[in-house]
Every structure is written in structure tokens, then in C-alpha cells.
Design a protein around this motif. Structure first.
Motif, PDB file in Angstrom:
ATOM      1  N   SER A  31       7.371  -6.752   4.646  1.00 54.30           N
ATOM      2  CA  SER A  31       7.086  -5.716   3.679  1.00 54.30           C
ATOM      3  C   SER A  31       6.298  -4.867   4.271  1.00 54.30           C
ATOM      4  CB  SER A  31       6.757  -6.296   2.436  1.00 54.30           C
ATOM      5  OG  SER A  31       7.601  -7.213   1.818  1.00 54.30           O
ATOM      6  N   TYR A  33       4.105  -0.837   3.019  1.00 52.00           N
ATOM      7  CA  TYR A  33       3.864   0.000   1.907  1.00 52.00           C
ATOM      8  C   TYR A  33       3.402   1.308   2.211  1.00 52.00           C
ATOM      9  CZ  TYR A  33       4.402  -4.605   0.160  1.00 52.00           C
ATOM     10  OH  TYR A  33       4.731  -6.076  -0.478  1.00 52.00           O
ATOM     11  N   TYR A  35       0.470   4.119   0.391  1.00 52.15           N
ATOM     12  CA  TYR A  35      -0.681   4.411  -0.629  1.00 52.15           C
ATOM     13  C   TYR A  35      -1.277   5.672  -0.340  1.00 52.15           C
ATOM     14  CZ  TYR A  35      -0.277  -0.577  -2.109  1.00 52.15           C
ATOM     15  OH  TYR A  35       0.203  -1.932  -2.595  1.00 52.15           O
ATOM     16  N   LEU A  45       0.918   3.353  -5.174  1.00 57.23           N
ATOM     17  CA  LEU A  45       1.846   3.110  -4.382  1.00 57.23           C
ATOM     18  C   LEU A  45       2.707   4.222  -4.406  1.00 57.23           C
ATOM     19  CD1 LEU A  45       3.284   1.068  -2.679  1.00 57.23           C
ATOM     20  CD2 LEU A  45       4.227   0.125  -4.637  1.00 57.23           C
ATOM     21  N   TYR A  48       7.816   1.799  -1.053  1.00 57.55           N
ATOM     22  CA  TYR A  48       7.520   0.334  -0.139  1.00 57.55           C
ATOM     23  C   TYR A  48       8.652   0.027   0.515  1.00 57.55           C
ATOM     24  CZ  TYR A  48       9.281  -1.864  -4.125  1.00 57.55           C
ATOM     25  OH  TYR A  48      10.107  -2.259  -5.089  1.00 57.55           O
ATOM     26  N   SER A  94       2.734  -6.811   4.328  1.00 58.14           N
ATOM     27  CA  SER A  94       2.308  -7.953   3.541  1.00 58.14           C
ATOM     28  C   SER A  94       3.106  -9.063   4.136  1.00 58.14           C
ATOM     29  CB  SER A  94       2.551  -8.017   2.124  1.00 58.14           C
ATOM     30  OG  SER A  94       3.962  -7.687   1.928  1.00 58.14           O
ATOM     31  N   ARG A  96       4.340 -13.052   2.803  1.00 59.22           N
ATOM     32  CA  ARG A  96       4.471 -13.976   1.994  1.00 59.22           C
ATOM     33  C   ARG A  96       4.304 -15.445   2.246  1.00 59.22           C
ATOM     34  NH1 ARG A  96       6.333 -13.616  -3.336  1.00 59.22           N
ATOM     35  NH2 ARG A  96       6.769 -11.336  -2.968  1.00 59.22           N
ATOM     36  N   GLY A 100       1.659 -17.644  -2.037  1.00 56.73           N
ATOM     37  CA  GLY A 100       1.737 -16.144  -2.740  1.00 56.73           C
ATOM     38  C   GLY A 100       1.652 -14.969  -1.706  1.00 56.73           C
ATOM     39  N   GLU A 101       1.039 -14.150  -2.009  1.00 55.61           N
ATOM     40  CA  GLU A 101       1.177 -12.745  -0.987  1.00 55.61           C
ATOM     41  C   GLU A 101      -0.153 -11.965  -0.600  1.00 55.61           C
ATOM     42  OE1 GLU A 101       4.500 -10.366  -2.026  1.00 55.61           O
ATOM     43  OE2 GLU A 101       3.829  -8.638  -1.197  1.00 55.61           O
ATOM     44  N   GLN A 103      -1.661  -8.543   1.053  1.00 52.98           N
ATOM     45  CA  GLN A 103      -1.441  -7.213   1.787  1.00 52.98           C
ATOM     46  C   GLN A 103      -2.567  -6.904   2.636  1.00 52.98           C
ATOM     47  OE1 GLN A 103      -0.043  -3.932  -0.537  1.00 52.98           O
ATOM     48  NE2 GLN A 103       1.381  -5.137  -1.689  1.00 52.98           N
TER      49      GLN A 103
ATOM     50  N   THR B  31      -0.959 -12.898  -8.633  1.00 48.11           N
ATOM     51  CA  THR B  31      -1.973 -13.031  -7.651  1.00 48.11           C
ATOM     52  C   THR B  31      -3.216 -12.004  -7.727  1.00 48.11           C
ATOM     53  OG1 THR B  31      -0.133 -13.504  -5.921  1.00 48.11           O
ATOM     54  CG2 THR B  31      -2.099 -12.596  -5.147  1.00 48.11           C
ATOM     55  N   LEU B  33      -6.317 -10.271  -5.712  1.00 52.86           N
ATOM     56  CA  LEU B  33      -6.944  -9.803  -4.400  1.00 52.86           C
ATOM     57  C   LEU B  33      -8.140  -9.033  -4.529  1.00 52.86           C
ATOM     58  CD1 LEU B  33      -3.574  -8.807  -2.350  1.00 52.86           C
ATOM     59  CD2 LEU B  33      -4.584 -11.081  -2.631  1.00 52.86           C
ATOM     60  N   LEU B  92      -1.176  -8.471  -8.642  1.00 53.79           N
ATOM     61  CA  LEU B  92       0.262  -8.568  -7.942  1.00 53.79           C
ATOM     62  C   LEU B  92       1.121  -9.306  -9.103  1.00 53.79           C
ATOM     63  CD1 LEU B  92       1.939  -7.635  -5.604  1.00 53.79           C
ATOM     64  CD2 LEU B  92       1.710  -9.835  -4.581  1.00 53.79           C
ATOM     65  N   SER B  97       6.449  -7.254  -5.124  1.00 52.77           N
ATOM     66  CA  SER B  97       4.930  -6.765  -4.434  1.00 52.77           C
ATOM     67  C   SER B  97       4.304  -5.715  -4.349  1.00 52.77           C
ATOM     68  CB  SER B  97       5.666  -6.935  -2.742  1.00 52.77           C
ATOM     69  OG  SER B  97       6.299  -8.052  -2.627  1.00 52.77           O
ATOM     70  N   LYS B  98       4.398  -5.183  -5.927  1.00 48.37           N
ATOM     71  CA  LYS B  98       3.663  -3.871  -6.062  1.00 48.37           C
ATOM     72  C   LYS B  98       2.398  -4.468  -6.446  1.00 48.37           C
ATOM     73  CE  LYS B  98       7.882  -1.338  -7.528  1.00 48.37           C
ATOM     74  NZ  LYS B  98       8.276  -0.522  -8.401  1.00 48.37           N
ATOM     75  N   LEU B  99       1.228  -3.959  -5.610  1.00 51.26           N
ATOM     76  CA  LEU B  99       0.047  -4.088  -6.151  1.00 51.26           C
ATOM     77  C   LEU B  99      -0.525  -2.757  -7.099  1.00 51.26           C
ATOM     78  CD1 LEU B  99      -2.206  -4.983  -2.903  1.00 51.26           C
ATOM     79  CD2 LEU B  99      -1.761  -6.427  -4.865  1.00 51.26           C
TER      80      LEU B  99
END
Lengths: 114, 111
Positions: A31, A33, A35, A45, A48, A94, A96, A100-101, A103, B31, B33, B92, B97-99
Motif C-alpha cells: 500500500s 499513500y 498526503y 489523505l 491511496y 505501509s 500489514r 496491525g499496520e 505507515q 490502531t 500510531l 487507523l 488503511s486510511k490514517l
């Protein structure tokens, strides 16, 4: 292992000009993105790409287009730049993992539209 | 678009002091961060939290994922001059997957 790289670092455009911001990652992430960051605000954002071959709009997509060229590269294009697009642009990728994930961000491109 | 409520907006502290900042949201996140951004640089990941109630440390930094999944805090112990910068929380949710980013806490450390 450079992580996420962006070019150019700085750019000045005149209203109506076009340009493409380049982003590449060497972490084999699926993935990616784009921003933008404006003074006093967090990152918002634009677009993406969840995986190679797919792209989706984010919160502020108007005036932008993107291309996921391959797994490594994700470009952002301004077809007709406007002063409202003056901002700092960050690319991220990012991974995964099982829990979790996370970035990771590039160093940014500072764009001034006159 | 939604943004997280992050506080305080700015802090001026003396070297050696402890720092605490937090983020709250009306939405649930899966999530949390925490990032630090130095002038002219991109955000750098400090701590990732994946489970409600989780408490995670990274050196002098400690962060917790709130039990309601709507908040998180970051503590910095014994601050040093290089801690200066802007700290952002980000949440998240879902699978897209959009922060969602907080508005940032600007930290200044005086000697």
C-alpha cells in the motif's frame, strides 16, 4: 534500504502549470499513500493505492490524479496547479503485519504555486 | 474530514522534565500510531499500538492505547533538547488503511 523517497524536494509553479511528484519505496510494501500538510493541520489523505493496479480517493482528491506505476512507485499529478495547492506533500507506504499496520513516510515535497 | 483532538497544542518545558500528550476521538480505532516530525522532514514513526489497553515503550517514550479504543496518550520521560519537534497521533480504522491524524503537539525544550 532508503525507505520512502520523494522527488523533487522543492518546486515552484505558476498557476495553471502541471507537474508530477514522484514517490518510490524499497520496502516491498503493498500500500502507498499521498498526503498534504498545511500549516497548523495534520496530514490529510489525497489518494491511496491498496495494491499494485488499484487507486482510491482520500479526503481531498480534487485537483489531483495518481498513478501506481508498479509495486515500488506511486506518482501524484497536478494537471493545472492552483494557489490552494501550495502545501507540503508526503508519500507513505505501509506494511500489514499480523497484529496491525504501520505507515512510513518520505521526506516530503514542498510546493509553491504562484 | 475527521481529525483527532490532540492536546496540548504546544508545550514549553525544561530539559529533564517529563511530558504527556493525548489524543481523543469520537470514533473507534483499531490502531494508534505516534509520529514525530522535525522541521523540513517527514513524520517518523515512534510507537505503534494495536490492541486496546496496550502499553508500549520505546526508550524514554511510552504510549498507551485507551481501553475504549477512542484515545491514546504519549509520555516522554526526562526530556532532552533533541525531543523538540511536532508530535502527531494517528488512528487507523477499518480495512481501508486510511490514517486520521491529530493536529499535532509542538514541543519546545529549554535548557
Amino acid at each position: 534500504n532508503a525507505g520512502v523517497t520523494q522527488t523533487p524536494k522543492f518546486q515552484v509553479l505558476k498557476t495553471g502549470q502541471s507537474m508530477t511528484l514522484q514517490c518510490a519505496q524499497d520496502m516491498n510494501h503493498n500500500s502507498m499513500y499521498w498526503y498534504r500538510q498545511d500549516p497548523g493541520m495534520g496530514l490529510r489523505l489525497i489518494y491511496y493505492s491498496a495494491s499494485e493496479g488499484t487507486t482510491d480517493k482520500g479526503e481531498v482528491p480534487n485537483g489531483y490524479n495518481v498513478s501506481r506505476l508498479n509495486k515500488r512507485e506511486f506518482s501524484l499529478r497536478l494537471e493545472s496547479a492552483a494557489p490552494s495547492q501550495t502545501s507540503v506533500y508526503f508519500c507513505a507506504s505501509s506494511e500489514r503485519i499480523t497484529v496491525g499496520e504501520t505507515q512510513y513516510f518520505g521526506p516530503g515535497t514542498r510546493l509553491l504555486v504562484l | 474530514g475527521q481529525q483527532l483532538n490532540q492536546s496540548p497544542q504546544s508545550m514549553f518545558i525544561q530539559e529533564g522534565e517529563d511530558v504527556s500528550m493525548n489524543c481523543t476521538s469520537s470514533s473507534i480505532f483499531n490502531t494508534w500510531l505516534w509520529y514525530k516530525q522535525d522541521p523540513g522532514e517527514g513524520p517518523v514513526l515512534l510507537i505503534a499500538l494495536y490492541k486496546a489497553g496496550e502499553l508500549t515503550s520505546n526508550g524514554r517514550l511510552t504510549a498507551q492505547f485507551g481501553i475504549t479504543r477512542k484515545d491514546s496518550f504519549l509520555n516522554i520521560s526526562a526530556s532532552i533538547p533533541s525531543d523538540v519537534g511536532i508530535y502527531f497521533c494517528a488512528g487507523l480504522s477499518g480495512t481501508a488503511s486510511k490514517l486520521t491524524f491529530g493536529t499535532g503537539t509542538r514541543l519546545q525544550v529549554t535548557l
